[in-house]
Design a protein around this motif. Structure first.
Motif, PDB file in Angstrom:
ATOM      1  N   PRO A   1       0.802  -1.225   0.000  1.00  0.00           N
ATOM      2  CA  PRO A   1       0.000   0.000   0.000  1.00  0.00           C
ATOM      3  C   PRO A   1       0.840   1.282   0.000  1.00  0.00           C
ATOM      4  CG  PRO A   1      -0.631  -1.424   1.844  1.00  0.00           C
ATOM      5  CD  PRO A   1       0.494  -2.075   1.136  1.00  0.00           C
ATOM      6  N   ILE A   2       1.908   1.298   0.774  1.00  0.00           N
ATOM      7  CA  ILE A   2       2.729   2.517   0.833  1.00  0.00           C
ATOM      8  C   ILE A   2       3.417   2.771  -0.503  1.00  0.00           C
ATOM      9  CG2 ILE A   2       4.788   3.566   1.850  1.00  0.00           C
ATOM     10  CD1 ILE A   2       3.964   2.270   4.515  1.00  0.00           C
ATOM     11  N   VAL A   3       4.076   1.754  -1.031  1.00  0.00           N
ATOM     12  CA  VAL A   3       4.837   1.939  -2.267  1.00  0.00           C
ATOM     13  C   VAL A   3       3.918   2.312  -3.427  1.00  0.00           C
ATOM     14  CG1 VAL A   3       6.288   0.776  -3.974  1.00  0.00           C
ATOM     15  CG2 VAL A   3       6.765   0.492  -1.543  1.00  0.00           C
ATOM     16  N   THR A   4       2.800   1.606  -3.588  1.00  0.00           N
ATOM     17  CA  THR A   4       1.927   1.918  -4.723  1.00  0.00           C
ATOM     18  C   THR A   4       1.327   3.316  -4.617  1.00  0.00           C
ATOM     19  OG1 THR A   4       0.063   0.780  -3.677  1.00  0.00           O
ATOM     20  CG2 THR A   4       1.348  -0.465  -5.288  1.00  0.00           C
ATOM     21  N   ASN A   5       0.928   3.722  -3.437  1.00  0.00           N
ATOM     22  CA  ASN A   5       0.338   5.052  -3.284  1.00  0.00           C
ATOM     23  C   ASN A   5       1.361   6.155  -3.488  1.00  0.00           C
ATOM     24  OD1 ASN A   5      -2.652   5.063  -2.310  1.00  0.00           O
ATOM     25  ND2 ASN A   5      -1.701   3.275  -1.389  1.00  0.00           N
ATOM     26  N   VAL A   6       2.524   6.013  -2.913  1.00  0.00           N
ATOM     27  CA  VAL A   6       3.569   7.032  -3.076  1.00  0.00           C
ATOM     28  C   VAL A   6       3.995   7.119  -4.537  1.00  0.00           C
ATOM     29  CG1 VAL A   6       5.975   7.585  -2.520  1.00  0.00           C
ATOM     30  CG2 VAL A   6       4.389   6.962  -0.707  1.00  0.00           C
ATOM     31  N   VAL A   7       4.149   5.970  -5.181  1.00  0.00           N
ATOM     32  CA  VAL A   7       4.544   5.960  -6.588  1.00  0.00           C
ATOM     33  C   VAL A   7       3.439   6.542  -7.466  1.00  0.00           C
ATOM     34  CG1 VAL A   7       5.113   4.443  -8.530  1.00  0.00           C
ATOM     35  CG2 VAL A   7       6.258   4.139  -6.346  1.00  0.00           C
ATOM     36  N   ASP A   8       2.173   6.309  -7.120  1.00  0.00           N
ATOM     37  CA  ASP A   8       1.074   6.922  -7.874  1.00  0.00           C
ATOM     38  C   ASP A   8       1.187   8.437  -7.858  1.00  0.00           C
ATOM     39  OD1 ASP A   8       0.018   4.444  -8.404  1.00  0.00           O
ATOM     40  OD2 ASP A   8      -1.731   4.662  -7.094  1.00  0.00           O
ATOM     41  N   VAL A   9       1.401   8.983  -6.678  1.00  0.00           N
ATOM     42  CA  VAL A   9       1.482  10.445  -6.557  1.00  0.00           C
ATOM     43  C   VAL A   9       2.706  10.983  -7.288  1.00  0.00           C
ATOM     44  CG1 VAL A   9       1.775  12.364  -4.943  1.00  0.00           C
ATOM     45  CG2 VAL A   9       0.171  10.528  -4.421  1.00  0.00           C
ATOM     46  N   PHE A  10       3.872  10.433  -6.985  1.00  0.00           N
ATOM     47  CA  PHE A  10       5.083  10.906  -7.657  1.00  0.00           C
ATOM     48  C   PHE A  10       5.016  10.632  -9.153  1.00  0.00           C
ATOM     49  CE2 PHE A  10       7.090  10.870  -3.398  1.00  0.00           C
ATOM     50  CZ  PHE A  10       7.620  12.144  -3.431  1.00  0.00           C
ATOM     51  N   GLY A  11       4.419   9.509  -9.532  1.00  0.00           N
ATOM     52  CA  GLY A  11       4.283   9.185 -10.945  1.00  0.00           C
ATOM     53  C   GLY A  11       3.498  10.230 -11.694  1.00  0.00           C
ATOM     54  N   MET A  12       2.374  10.668 -11.117  1.00  0.00           N
ATOM     55  CA  MET A  12       1.567  11.709 -11.753  1.00  0.00           C
ATOM     56  C   MET A  12       2.332  13.025 -11.828  1.00  0.00           C
ATOM     57  SD  MET A  12      -1.167  10.731 -13.019  1.00  0.00           S
ATOM     58  CE  MET A  12      -1.478  12.405 -13.497  1.00  0.00           C
ATOM     59  N   LEU A  13       2.937  13.417 -10.713  1.00  0.00           N
ATOM     60  CA  LEU A  13       3.665  14.689 -10.690  1.00  0.00           C
ATOM     61  C   LEU A  13       4.808  14.698 -11.703  1.00  0.00           C
ATOM     62  CD1 LEU A  13       3.855  15.291  -6.831  1.00  0.00           C
ATOM     63  CD2 LEU A  13       2.381  16.475  -8.471  1.00  0.00           C
ATOM     64  N   ILE A  14       5.565  13.635 -11.725  1.00  0.00           N
ATOM     65  CA  ILE A  14       6.714  13.560 -12.636  1.00  0.00           C
ATOM     66  C   ILE A  14       6.250  13.493 -14.078  1.00  0.00           C
ATOM     67  CG2 ILE A  14       8.650  12.107 -13.357  1.00  0.00           C
ATOM     68  CD1 ILE A  14       8.999  11.415 -10.331  1.00  0.00           C
ATOM     69  N   PHE A  15       5.255  12.649 -14.356  1.00  0.00           N
ATOM     70  CA  PHE A  15       4.761  12.503 -15.727  1.00  0.00           C
ATOM     71  C   PHE A  15       4.240  13.834 -16.274  1.00  0.00           C
ATOM     72  CE2 PHE A  15       1.271  11.529 -18.708  1.00  0.00           C
ATOM     73  CZ  PHE A  15       2.004  10.905 -19.707  1.00  0.00           C
ATOM     74  N   ILE A  16       3.420  14.512 -15.498  1.00  0.00           N
ATOM     75  CA  ILE A  16       2.872  15.795 -15.945  1.00  0.00           C
ATOM     76  C   ILE A  16       3.998  16.831 -16.097  1.00  0.00           C
ATOM     77  CG2 ILE A  16       1.341  17.714 -15.334  1.00  0.00           C
ATOM     78  CD1 ILE A  16      -0.075  15.080 -16.273  1.00  0.00           C
ATOM     79  N   GLY A  17       4.923  16.859 -15.136  1.00  0.00           N
ATOM     80  CA  GLY A  17       6.042  17.804 -15.208  1.00  0.00           C
ATOM     81  C   GLY A  17       6.930  17.567 -16.419  1.00  0.00           C
ATOM     82  N   VAL A  18       7.310  16.325 -16.656  1.00  0.00           N
ATOM     83  CA  VAL A  18       8.162  16.001 -17.798  1.00  0.00           C
ATOM     84  C   VAL A  18       7.422  16.271 -19.115  1.00  0.00           C
ATOM     85  CG1 VAL A  18       9.360  14.123 -19.022  1.00  0.00           C
ATOM     86  CG2 VAL A  18       9.605  14.353 -16.540  1.00  0.00           C
ATOM     87  N   SER A  19       6.153  15.892 -19.173  1.00  0.00           N
ATOM     88  CA  SER A  19       5.357  16.135 -20.381  1.00  0.00           C
ATOM     89  C   SER A  19       5.284  17.620 -20.694  1.00  0.00           C
ATOM     90  CB  SER A  19       3.934  15.580 -20.213  1.00  0.00           C
ATOM     91  OG  SER A  19       3.957  14.185 -20.058  1.00  0.00           O
ATOM     92  N   THR A  20       5.062  18.430 -19.668  1.00  0.00           N
ATOM     93  CA  THR A  20       4.997  19.877 -19.854  1.00  0.00           C
ATOM     94  C   THR A  20       6.310  20.423 -20.370  1.00  0.00           C
ATOM     95  OG1 THR A  20       3.345  20.053 -18.089  1.00  0.00           O
ATOM     96  CG2 THR A  20       4.518  22.074 -18.676  1.00  0.00           C
TER      97      THR A  20
END
Length: 191
Positions: free
Chosen positions: A168-187
């Motif tokens: 639960p910890i790893v998947t949730n933390v990675v979900d949040v960082f994954g979204m932030l990083i993906f959107i940031g890199v895409s931008t």
């Protein structure tokens, strides 16, 4: 702390619930942040529709990579075949395998998104999709590795069975960082 014999004790539903309920409430709050980030990126995803196709795989694959490593670490910990020793070759082989798998998955994601983009009439250059996917994906994979180690060993040191906390910890933390990083890199790549 672990029991005197080094085990984490027996399976006890009450202990699992008392350990996990507060953790899950906190994790739910954290994941809301990922949803808010996705909502704020609506304009970017509308403009480049193929990015919206990549979001579920980007987030899901990052969490899956973290759970693979967490499960392997937890199993080795329960079997008594590991400790946090930087000279442990098997430990580093597991990390290398997860990173190699990440490179493969995120390269495939970029190529798949490129093909879908061409089919739906929303193409982006393959080079841009590869950059977005690999930079985001490999960053998320590194975060997954760090949190897998931290959660597994932290839980064990606190006397909590890592089987109950790591995924639960790893998947949730990675979900949040994954979204932030993906959107940031895409931008950055598409600006």
């Amino acid at each position: 702390m672990p029991a005197a014999d080094g085990s984490l004790g027996t399976w006890d539903a009450r202990a699992i619930v008392s350990n996990m309920l507060p953790l899950l409430v906190v994790l739910c709050t954290i994941v809301l942040w990922a949803g808010i980030t996705l909502e704020e990126a609506e304009a970017l995803l509308d403009e480049f529709g193929v990015l919206a196709v990549m979001v579920p795989t980007m987030v899901g694959a990052g969490g899956n990579l973290g759970t693979i490593l967490s499960s392997r670490l937890t199993t080795r910990l329960h079997l008594g075949t590991t400790n946090l020793d930087l000279h442990d070759r098997v430990l580093w082989a597991n990390v290398a395998a997860v990173l190699a798998l990440a490179a493969t998955v995120f390269t495939t994601l970029a190529v798949g998104a490129w093909i879908i983009g061409r089919l739906i009439g929303a193409p982006l250059p393959l080079s841009a999709l590869l950059t977005i996917s690999l930079v985001s994906g490999m960053s998320v994979a590194v975060i997954a590795v760090v949190f897998s180690f931290a959660t597994t060993y932290g839980s064990y040191r606190l006397g909590i069975d890592p089987d109950d906390t790591t995924i639960p910890i790893v998947t949730n933390v990675v979900d949040v960082f994954g979204m932030l990083i993906f959107i940031g890199v895409s931008t950055l790549v598409l600006s």
